[in-house]
Design a protein around this motif. Structure first.
Motif, mmCIF file in Angstrom:
data_model
loop_
_atom_site.group_PDB
_atom_site.id
_atom_site.type_symbol
_atom_site.label_atom_id
_atom_site.label_comp_id
_atom_site.label_asym_id
_atom_site.label_seq_id
_atom_site.Cartn_x
_atom_site.Cartn_y
_atom_site.Cartn_z
ATOM 1 N N ILE A 1 0.867 -1.181 0.000
ATOM 2 C CA ILE A 1 0.000 0.000 0.000
ATOM 3 C C ILE A 1 0.903 1.229 0.000
ATOM 4 C CG2 ILE A 1 -1.776 1.283 1.272
ATOM 5 C CD1 ILE A 1 -2.707 -1.469 0.215
ATOM 6 N N ALA A 2 0.549 2.221 -0.789
ATOM 7 C CA ALA A 2 1.345 3.451 -0.829
ATOM 8 C C ALA A 2 0.487 4.584 -1.353
ATOM 9 C CB ALA A 2 2.575 3.275 -1.715
ATOM 10 N N TYR A 3 0.811 5.791 -0.933
ATOM 11 C CA TYR A 3 0.062 6.964 -1.404
ATOM 12 C C TYR A 3 0.817 8.220 -1.006
ATOM 13 C CZ TYR A 3 -1.575 6.314 3.425
ATOM 14 O OH TYR A 3 -1.626 6.096 4.781
ATOM 15 N N ASP A 4 0.463 9.304 -1.651
ATOM 16 C CA ASP A 4 0.994 10.610 -1.257
ATOM 17 C C ASP A 4 0.270 11.053 0.003
ATOM 18 O OD1 ASP A 4 2.642 10.641 -3.454
ATOM 19 O OD2 ASP A 4 1.432 12.039 -4.625
ATOM 20 N N ILE A 5 1.025 11.246 1.073
ATOM 21 C CA ILE A 5 0.416 11.749 2.310
ATOM 22 C C ILE A 5 0.029 13.209 2.121
ATOM 23 C CG2 ILE A 5 0.828 12.322 4.743
ATOM 24 C CD1 ILE A 5 2.691 9.888 4.874
ATOM 25 N N GLY A 6 0.990 14.011 1.649
ATOM 26 C CA GLY A 6 0.709 15.436 1.465
ATOM 27 C C GLY A 6 1.986 16.217 1.237
ATOM 28 N N LEU A 7 2.097 17.345 1.911
ATOM 29 C CA LEU A 7 3.207 18.256 1.667
ATOM 30 C C LEU A 7 4.511 17.789 2.313
ATOM 31 C CD1 LEU A 7 1.313 21.608 2.272
ATOM 32 C CD2 LEU A 7 2.228 20.799 0.090
ATOM 33 N N ALA A 8 5.611 18.240 1.726
ATOM 34 C CA ALA A 8 6.933 18.112 2.345
ATOM 35 C C ALA A 8 7.744 19.329 1.896
ATOM 36 C CB ALA A 8 7.592 16.788 2.006
ATOM 37 N N ASN A 9 8.850 19.117 1.200
ATOM 38 C CA ASN A 9 9.736 20.241 0.867
ATOM 39 C C ASN A 9 9.127 21.270 -0.070
ATOM 40 O OD1 ASN A 9 11.834 19.195 2.424
ATOM 41 N ND2 ASN A 9 12.528 17.888 0.763
ATOM 42 N N TYR B 1 -6.632 15.600 2.558
ATOM 43 C CA TYR B 1 -6.268 14.689 3.641
ATOM 44 C C TYR B 1 -7.415 13.752 4.043
ATOM 45 C CZ TYR B 1 -2.078 17.520 3.961
ATOM 46 O OH TYR B 1 -0.890 18.165 3.660
ATOM 47 N N LEU B 2 -8.632 14.088 3.640
ATOM 48 C CA LEU B 2 -9.790 13.252 3.969
ATOM 49 C C LEU B 2 -10.038 12.159 2.926
ATOM 50 C CD1 LEU B 2 -12.240 16.077 5.115
ATOM 51 C CD2 LEU B 2 -10.893 14.555 6.573
ATOM 52 N N LEU B 3 -9.368 12.262 1.772
ATOM 53 C CA LEU B 3 -9.608 11.291 0.698
ATOM 54 C C LEU B 3 -9.008 9.933 1.046
ATOM 55 C CD1 LEU B 3 -8.709 13.452 -2.452
ATOM 56 C CD2 LEU B 3 -11.003 12.916 -1.582
ATOM 57 N N PRO B 4 -9.677 8.849 0.625
ATOM 58 C CA PRO B 4 -9.091 7.520 0.814
ATOM 59 C C PRO B 4 -7.989 7.271 -0.215
ATOM 60 C CG PRO B 4 -11.142 7.349 -0.415
ATOM 61 C CD PRO B 4 -10.985 8.794 -0.059
ATOM 62 N N HIS B 5 -7.084 6.338 0.077
ATOM 63 C CA HIS B 5 -6.088 5.984 -0.935
ATOM 64 C C HIS B 5 -6.681 4.908 -1.838
ATOM 65 C CE1 HIS B 5 -5.084 2.194 1.133
ATOM 66 N NE2 HIS B 5 -5.087 2.885 2.266
ATOM 67 N N PRO B 6 -6.191 4.696 -3.061
ATOM 68 C CA PRO B 6 -5.018 5.326 -3.667
ATOM 69 C C PRO B 6 -5.272 6.795 -3.994
ATOM 70 C CG PRO B 6 -6.130 3.953 -5.272
ATOM 71 C CD PRO B 6 -6.806 3.704 -3.970
ATOM 72 N N LYS B 7 -4.263 7.610 -3.744
ATOM 73 C CA LYS B 7 -4.379 9.035 -4.035
ATOM 74 C C LYS B 7 -3.000 9.624 -4.230
ATOM 75 C CE LYS B 7 -4.644 10.444 0.859
ATOM 76 N NZ LYS B 7 -5.389 11.298 1.813
ATOM 77 N N SER B 8 -2.944 10.686 -5.019
ATOM 78 C CA SER B 8 -1.677 11.361 -5.281
ATOM 79 C C SER B 8 -1.951 12.815 -5.621
ATOM 80 C CB SER B 8 -0.925 10.684 -6.432
ATOM 81 O OG SER B 8 -1.717 10.665 -7.612
#
Length: 358
Positions: free
Chosen positions: A176-184, A224-231
Motif C-alpha cells: 500500500i502506498a500513497y501521497d500523504i501530502g506536503l513536504a519540501n 487529507y480526507l480522501l481515501p487511498h489510492p491518491k496522489s
C-alpha cells in the motif's frame, strides 16, 4: 548471473536538481540486489528552475518543445556523468520531470523525451513510466514502492520526504502506498521568498513559532480526507496551498516552523493510524531526511514504539534514482514494476517505453 549496468535519472517536485545514480542491479536466488557505484546531483540554473516550475502554464506547443529540449538536456548531463567516471552503461532509466499530474482526468505528463535522451547519449533509454498505469485506470503514482518492496522490505514503513511526502508499507502481502501530502514543496516555496534555495538543517524553522491559523488551514485541506489510492501534483499545491501561505502575514521563521509541524502532523497521523507492532521502523529518505528539525519533530509526534531510521546519505539522496534504475531493469525483463495495489489500476503492469538511439 547477469548484472545490469544502468543509470537512473530523477527530477523531483522540490526542483532542487537532477539526480543521477549509476547502479549495478542483479538477481540472485530470486532476490534482487543493488550496488550504487557513482552518483551526481546537477543543480538547476535559475533559468531551468523557473522554466520547469512554470511549465504548467505553457501552451501545448511550448510544452512539447520543452519536452524535447529537456530530453536533450538530460542526455547532455548523462553524457558528462558517463565521461567523468568512464562508465560502462547498458541502459538509462529516466523518470523525467512531472509538469502535469491530474489522475482524476486520466492525465499525467513528464517532460524529458526518451528519444532525445537516447539520441544524445547513444544508449538505450527506458522512460515514460506512468502513462501505462493511467491507461489501466490507475493514478500513475507513487511508483517508488516497487523498490521499497524489493530493496528495503526490512523496514515496516518507507517514507519519502521530497517535494511531496509519500509512504509505502505492506498489508496482508499487498503493498500500500500513497501521497500523504506536503513536504519540501511548501518549505522551499517559503525560503525562496528570501532568495534561499532551502532551509539548511531546518535552522530557520527551529527558531520560529507555530502560526495557529495557518496550521489549522493546512491541516484541514480536503485532500487529507480522501481515501487511498491518491496522489497530488504541483497543480494542487498552487491551487490549495499557495493561497494559505500568501495570506499569512508572518515571519519566514514562523512560516517554516508551521510548515514543518503540518508536515509532521500528517505523516505521524498516517503512521500511527497504521500501527503494526511494538518495534516499528520507519525508513526516511529524500531531502527532508537531511532536515534535523523536521526529523526531531516527526519523532516526537510518532507513537513511542516507532523509531525513525535515517540511512546513509547516498540512500537519502539517490533512492528514487536507484528505484527508477530498478524499474528500467524490470521493464527490460518484462517483469512487474508498477503495483496496482498502490496506484488503483486494474492490474499490475510492466511499464515504461524503450527508446533506441538513432
Amino acid at each position: 548471473m547477469k548484472i545490469y549496468k544502468i543509470i537512473g535519472l530523477m527530477s523531483g517536485t522540490s526542483l532542487d536538481g537532477l539526480d543521477l545514480a549509476y547502479c549495478h542491479i542483479w538477481e540472485k536466488n530470486g532476490i534482487w540486489e543493488f550496488d550504487i557505484k557513482e552518483t551526481k546531483s546537477v543543480k538547476y540554473s535559475s533559468e531551468m528552475l523557473n522554466t520547469l516550475k512554470d511549465a504548467i502554464s505553457l501552451s501545448a506547443e511550448k510544452l512539447i518543445e520543452l519536452h524535447n529540449t529537456y530530453g536533450t538536456y538530460l542526455g547532455e548531463q548523462t553524457s558528462i556523468f558517463i565521461n567523468e567516471n568512464k562508465l560502462e552503461v547498458d541502459y538509462i532509466a529516466s523518470h523525467g520531470h512531472t509538469t502535469h499530474h491530474r489522475p482524476e482526468m486520466g492525465l499525467t505528463f513528464q517532460v524529458g523525451s526518451g528519444q532525445h535522451l537516447a539520441n544524445a547519449t547513444g544508449i538505450k533509454v527506458i522512460a515514460d513510466f506512468r502513462t501505462n498505469d493511467l491507461a489501466l485506470g490507475g493514478q500513475g503514482a507513487p511508483l517508488v514502492p516497487i523498490g521499497d518492496r524489493m530493496f528495503f522490505n526490512e523496514y515496516d514503513y518507507c517514507l519519502n520526504l521530497g517535494g511531496i511526502s509519500n509512504v509505502s508499507f505492506e498489508v496482508k502481502d499487498k503493498r500500500i502506498a500513497y501521497d500523504i501530502g506536503l513536504a519540501n514543496m511548501i518549505l522551499n516555496y517559503i525560503t525562496r521568498k528570501v532568495d534561499l534555495e532551502y532551509d539548511e538543517d531546518g535552522k530557520l524553522a527551529r527558531s520560529g513559532n507555530i502560526n495557529p491559523r495557518m496550521l489549522e488551514q493546512l491541516n484541514n485541506l480536503k485532500y487529507y480526507l480522501l481515501p487511498h489510492p491518491k496522489s497530488i501534483g504541483y497543480e494542487w499545491f498552487l491551487a490549495e496551498v499557495v493561497p494559505i501561505v500568501e495570506n499569512t502575514d508572518d515571519t519566514i521563521e514562523n512560516l517554516l516552523h508551521t510548515g514543518i509541524h503540518h508536515i509532521c502532523d500528517k505523516v505521524a497521523q498516517q503512521i500511527n493510524l497504521n500501527f503494526k507492532n511494538d518495534k516499528q521502523q520507519l525508513l526516511v529518505t529524500g531531502g527532508g531526511a537531511l532536515n534535523s528539525f523536521l526529523i526531531e519533530t516527526l519523532q516526537q509526534k510518532l507513537v513511542d514504539s516507532t523509531k525513525v531510521i535515517v540511512p546513509e546519505k547516498i540512500i537519502i539522496e539517490f533512492k528514487e534514482a536507484l528505484v527508477f534504475a530498478l524499474m528500467g531493469v524490470l521493464r527490460v525483463e518484462q517483469l512487474t514494476n508498477v503495483l496496482s495495489s498502490v496506484t488503483g489500476a486494474k492490474k499490475d503492469s510492466s511499464s515504461g517505453v524503450l527508446f533506441i538511439p538513432n
